[in-house]
Design a protein around this motif. Sequence first.
Motif, PDB file in Angstrom:
ATOM      1  N   ILE A   1       0.879  -1.163  -0.012  1.00 41.04           N
ATOM      2  CA  ILE A   1      -0.092   0.056   0.024  1.00 41.04           C
ATOM      3  C   ILE A   1       1.037   1.404  -0.101  1.00 41.04           C
ATOM      4  O   ILE A   1       0.273   2.158  -0.079  1.00 41.04           O
ATOM      5  CB  ILE A   1      -0.951   0.120   0.927  1.00 41.04           C
ATOM      6  CG1 ILE A   1      -0.345   0.081   2.314  1.00 41.04           C
ATOM      7  CG2 ILE A   1      -2.043  -1.099   1.049  1.00 41.04           C
ATOM      8  CD1 ILE A   1      -1.287   0.295   3.639  1.00 41.04           C
TER       9      ILE A   1
ATOM     10  N   LYS B   1     -10.772   1.123   3.759  1.00 41.42           N
ATOM     11  CA  LYS B   1     -12.029   1.065   3.130  1.00 41.42           C
ATOM     12  C   LYS B   1     -12.090  -0.183   2.382  1.00 41.42           C
ATOM     13  O   LYS B   1     -13.102  -0.906   2.490  1.00 41.42           O
ATOM     14  CB  LYS B   1     -12.237   2.100   2.003  1.00 41.42           C
ATOM     15  CG  LYS B   1     -12.487   3.591   2.788  1.00 41.42           C
ATOM     16  CD  LYS B   1     -12.881   4.691   1.579  1.00 41.42           C
ATOM     17  CE  LYS B   1     -14.141   4.679   1.224  1.00 41.42           C
ATOM     18  NZ  LYS B   1     -14.437   5.536   0.242  1.00 41.42           N
TER      19      LYS B   1
ATOM     20  N   HIS C   1      -6.111   5.370   4.008  1.00 39.58           N
ATOM     21  CA  HIS C   1      -7.494   5.568   3.818  1.00 39.58           C
ATOM     22  C   HIS C   1      -7.985   4.607   2.704  1.00 39.58           C
ATOM     23  O   HIS C   1      -9.039   3.769   3.013  1.00 39.58           O
ATOM     24  CB  HIS C   1      -7.612   6.795   3.251  1.00 39.58           C
ATOM     25  CG  HIS C   1      -9.088   7.282   2.689  1.00 39.58           C
ATOM     26  ND1 HIS C   1      -9.537   6.935   1.464  1.00 39.58           N
ATOM     27  CD2 HIS C   1     -10.152   8.081   3.427  1.00 39.58           C
ATOM     28  CE1 HIS C   1     -10.965   7.454   1.478  1.00 39.58           C
ATOM     29  NE2 HIS C   1     -11.049   7.989   2.519  1.00 39.58           N
ATOM     30  N   LYS C   2      -7.228   4.295   1.716  1.00 42.17           N
ATOM     31  CA  LYS C   2      -7.576   3.389   0.610  1.00 42.17           C
ATOM     32  C   LYS C   2      -7.689   1.966   1.291  1.00 42.17           C
ATOM     33  O   LYS C   2      -8.631   1.091   0.915  1.00 42.17           O
ATOM     34  CB  LYS C   2      -6.586   3.547  -0.446  1.00 42.17           C
ATOM     35  CG  LYS C   2      -6.790   2.514  -1.786  1.00 42.17           C
ATOM     36  CD  LYS C   2      -5.854   3.043  -2.816  1.00 42.17           C
ATOM     37  CE  LYS C   2      -6.115   1.913  -3.993  1.00 42.17           C
ATOM     38  NZ  LYS C   2      -5.205   2.495  -5.126  1.00 42.17           N
TER      39      LYS C   2
ATOM     40  N   HIS D   1      -3.496   8.945   2.947  1.00 48.39           N
ATOM     41  CA  HIS D   1      -4.177   8.623   1.948  1.00 48.39           C
ATOM     42  C   HIS D   1      -4.085   7.044   1.485  1.00 48.39           C
ATOM     43  O   HIS D   1      -4.840   6.409   1.252  1.00 48.39           O
ATOM     44  CB  HIS D   1      -3.774   9.531   0.739  1.00 48.39           C
ATOM     45  CG  HIS D   1      -2.343   9.393   0.334  1.00 48.39           C
ATOM     46  ND1 HIS D   1      -1.018   9.922   0.891  1.00 48.39           N
ATOM     47  CD2 HIS D   1      -1.765   8.605  -0.787  1.00 48.39           C
ATOM     48  CE1 HIS D   1      -0.220   9.504   0.376  1.00 48.39           C
ATOM     49  NE2 HIS D   1      -0.483   8.544  -0.531  1.00 48.39           N
ATOM     50  N   GLU D   2      -2.908   6.507   1.960  1.00 47.31           N
ATOM     51  CA  GLU D   2      -2.601   5.029   1.690  1.00 47.31           C
ATOM     52  C   GLU D   2      -3.285   4.320   2.701  1.00 47.31           C
ATOM     53  O   GLU D   2      -3.933   3.435   2.207  1.00 47.31           O
ATOM     54  CB  GLU D   2      -1.111   4.849   1.705  1.00 47.31           C
ATOM     55  CG  GLU D   2      -0.282   5.482   0.743  1.00 47.31           C
ATOM     56  CD  GLU D   2       1.320   5.563   1.398  1.00 47.31           C
ATOM     57  OE1 GLU D   2       2.017   5.730   0.263  1.00 47.31           O
ATOM     58  OE2 GLU D   2       1.640   5.400   2.221  1.00 47.31           O
TER      59      GLU D   2
END
Length: 148
Positions: A53, A71, A67-68, A64-65
């Motif tokens: 990631i 999810k 977050h992805k 941001h990493e």
Amino acid sequence: MAALTDDQIKDAFNLFDADGSGEIDSEEMMLAMKGLGFGDQSKAEIERMVKEIDTDGNGLVEYHEFHKMLKAKMSQKDSPEEILKAFHLFDKNKGHITIHDLREVAKSLGENPGDTVLKEMMDVADTDRDGLVSFAEFQTMMLQMVGK
């Protein structure tokens, strides 16, 4: 499934960014994965996950990493059975989670997030302010994180 809100994901990230660096290293990621109910994973598994990631290649996971990844993972882990399994990682069959329980899980993972961070974690989940996180409070928090 409804999407996680940015605020919920940011709160989770901040809870596990124990040193406040704005990045999660592999040790903090191990604590995050266990704390979010993804079970015990070996250091090698966590390092492999971070590598997968880590889009900028710095060996750390930025928001941001995270977050992805969160999810994607939470969409797989929101069943009642998985939430109960995550709860039992902390509560040791007492029916509630204490700040001591959080400290012990962190310690078992080689982390020492400090009382301030642990108190913040408790404050997020302990909605009735009795100093304990019941299964119902834990389940509500987990389902809120996945947008249900």
